[in-house]
Design a protein around this motif. Sequence first.
Motif: not given
Length: 225
Positions: A200-201, A204-205, A207-208
């Motif tokens: 998940i990390e 999310e990274s 996506k950022e």
Amino acid sequence: EGRKVRNSRRARAMSKKTRYGQKEQEDAWLNAEVDALYRLAQAGVRVPEPFGFVDGVLLMEMISDEDGKAAPRLDDVILTPEQAKVYHSQVLSDVVRMLCAGLIHGDLSEFNVLVDPKGPVIIDLPQAVNASGNNNAERMLERDIDNMRRYFGHFAPELLNTDYGKEIWALYEAGDLYPDTKLTGCFEHNIKSADVDELIEIIESAKEEERDRQERLQAAEAGND
């Protein structure tokens, strides 16, 4: 999947399945088989030798038995356990050569293999797929090999305990597969649980990073205006 059609009119017709598109689809499949035959024959795979392709007609070698008649399909022969193991090894070697040449049969079974005095000959290649350009390549390779394992396993049951499909694909992905690679038939499956939090990390990274990229693009476009 993974096959390219350069002519846009032809591609649209094929996707809409018009009469013209269906004809083009048939031609594309025939051309794919011709290309695969030449490519695999050059790679040393036991396939019918192609002699020429003119006006939609493919002339190729006739695979014959000891009497000069059409060779039987693998499904039509009875094998001893030793023959089954030898033929299985020969087919696997050809599957490896095919993959090293960048192709996967995609429909390999006892119905698509002929048997001549020297052993198995692989036929019927219109659906052959590009190993690096098809998202289902791994699954199709494993299905081909599993079909052969099940068939030959009728005569030599010990073959049913092998796992060549995953072994071959793992070597291919790692860049360690060659025509003369020695196979074991064993594969150690990874049973370690995935680290969901870490996954998940990473997502999310990513996506950022994409949001930052889009903001930079928008700012650049605004500056140009």
